[in-house]
Design an enzyme around this catalytic site. Structure first.
Site, short mmCIF file in Angstrom:
data_model
loop_
_atom_site.label_atom_id
_atom_site.label_comp_id
_atom_site.label_asym_id
_atom_site.label_seq_id
_atom_site.Cartn_x
_atom_site.Cartn_y
_atom_site.Cartn_z
N HIS A 1 0.86 -1.20 0.00
CA HIS A 1 0.00 0.00 0.00
C HIS A 1 0.89 1.24 0.00
O HIS A 1 1.97 1.25 0.61
CB HIS A 1 -0.91 -0.02 1.24
N GLU B 1 -4.11 2.11 -7.20
CA GLU B 1 -4.48 3.19 -6.28
C GLU B 1 -3.60 4.40 -6.53
O GLU B 1 -2.49 4.49 -5.97
CB GLU B 1 -4.29 2.74 -4.83
P1 PGA Z 1 -9.65 5.98 0.58
O1 PGA Z 1 -8.44 4.97 0.83
O2 PGA Z 1 -10.82 5.16 0.10
O3 PGA Z 1 -9.89 6.63 1.90
O4 PGA Z 1 -9.19 6.94 -0.47
C1 PGA Z 1 -8.17 3.94 -0.06
C2 PGA Z 1 -6.90 3.26 0.36
O5 PGA Z 1 -5.95 3.93 0.76
O6 PGA Z 1 -6.80 2.02 0.28
#
Ligand code: PGA
Length: 283
Positions: free
Chosen positions: A129, A199
């Site tokens: 992540h 992401e």
């Molecule tokens: P968010 O986070 O939905 O608050 O943008 C997603 C993540 O970091 O996995």
């Protein structure tokens, strides 16, 4: 909010990617099948105590998931994981961890191994992540974590995503490098245990409009192309790609449909069980 200007460059990138992955007669990507999507709740370092965590989970347990065909994975902090994963018998939810140790050596203070997670009945683990990468986690550490996790039978959600975008497309090379290096040594026999979560760092935690679904579709195709080059066409295309970054009840369905992704990784909105329920029902 698209960071691209409407230039022919953007269209050209998209066309090239499509042509590369779906060559010759295949003019367009195959339609995403109606198979189960993967919806992952990433609670991050929330909430601050077990009482609050239990409150959230108690509301979630009441959701009538009969109509929800997707696989829903809850990833609480490890401190609450066992309370849910070992005691919960309903079978509606799967559980996951937000990280796993790079090491299998028991002399690793503060770490939690893949085997320990497996013994807690966690089935999934998020690896790489951006919030962990920001603490110094490199692609090579991510790769080792992935090998450990799949070797112990965990399903891995590998996160990739650029911090910024640029009109020259350098961010595409950045993502390609993340994928290639993070999957270094990955054995194809574990391919069914691999998910990739795209992401974009700039879209995380904004709590409002995130990536445009057209841009997501383009990234989906690009990631497929890289996976095809790492593995082969059949195996590369079999890896589900999910999206994370400010997903909410307003944009979830649109992101999945127009982005043609096979799931969502949801942070902030997953901490409110009522909002999370709305998202699940909207899909
Ligand atoms: P968010 O986070 O939905 O608050 O943008 C997603 C993540 O970091 O996995």
């Amino acid at each position: 909010m698209s960071i691209f200007k409407k230039t022919s460059k953007k269209i050209a990138v998209k066309k090239t990617i499509k042509k590369d992955i779906f060559p010759k007669n295949k003019k367009s990507a195959p339609k995403v099948s109606v198979k189960r999507k993967l919806i992952v709740a990433n609670w991050k370092m929330n909430p601050v105590d077990l009482k609050e965590a239990t409150k959230i989970f108690t509301v979630l347990k009441r959701i009538d998931l009969k109509k929800v065909k997707d696989t829903v994975v809850i990833c609480p902090p490890d401190t609450y994981l066992a309370d849910f994963s070992l005691k919960y018998k309903g079978g509606k939810f799967k559980f996951g961890a937000q990280d796993v140790s790079v090491s299998n050596n028991p002399e690793s203070t503060g770490e939690i191994s893949a085997e320990m997670l497996k013994n807690l009945k966690a089935e999934y683990v998020i690896v790489g992540h951006s919030e962990r990468r920001a603490l110094g986690e490199t692609n090579s550490v991510v790769a080792k974590k992935i090998l450990n996790a799949v070797d112990k039978g965990l399903k891995v959600i590998l996160c990739v995503g650029e911090e910024h975008r640029d009109v020259n497309g350098d961010y595409l090379r950045f993502i390609e490098k993340q994928l290639i290096e993070s999957l270094d040594g990955f054995n194809k026999k574990y391919i069914a245990n691999l998910y990739v979560a795209y992401e974009p760092v700039w879209a995380i935690g904004k709590g409002h409009a995130s990536l445009e679904s057209n841009d997501l579709h383009q990234m989906n195709l690009f990631i497929k192309k890289v996976l095809v080059s790492i593995f082969d066409r059949k195996i590369g295309l079999s890896v589900p790609i999910i999206y994370g970054g400010s997903v909410d009840e307003e944009n979830a369905k649109q992101l999945i449909e127009a982005g043609e992704v096979e799931g969502l990784l949801i942070g902030r909105a997953s901490l409110n069980p009522y909002v999370f329920t709305k998202i699940l029902k909207s899909l």
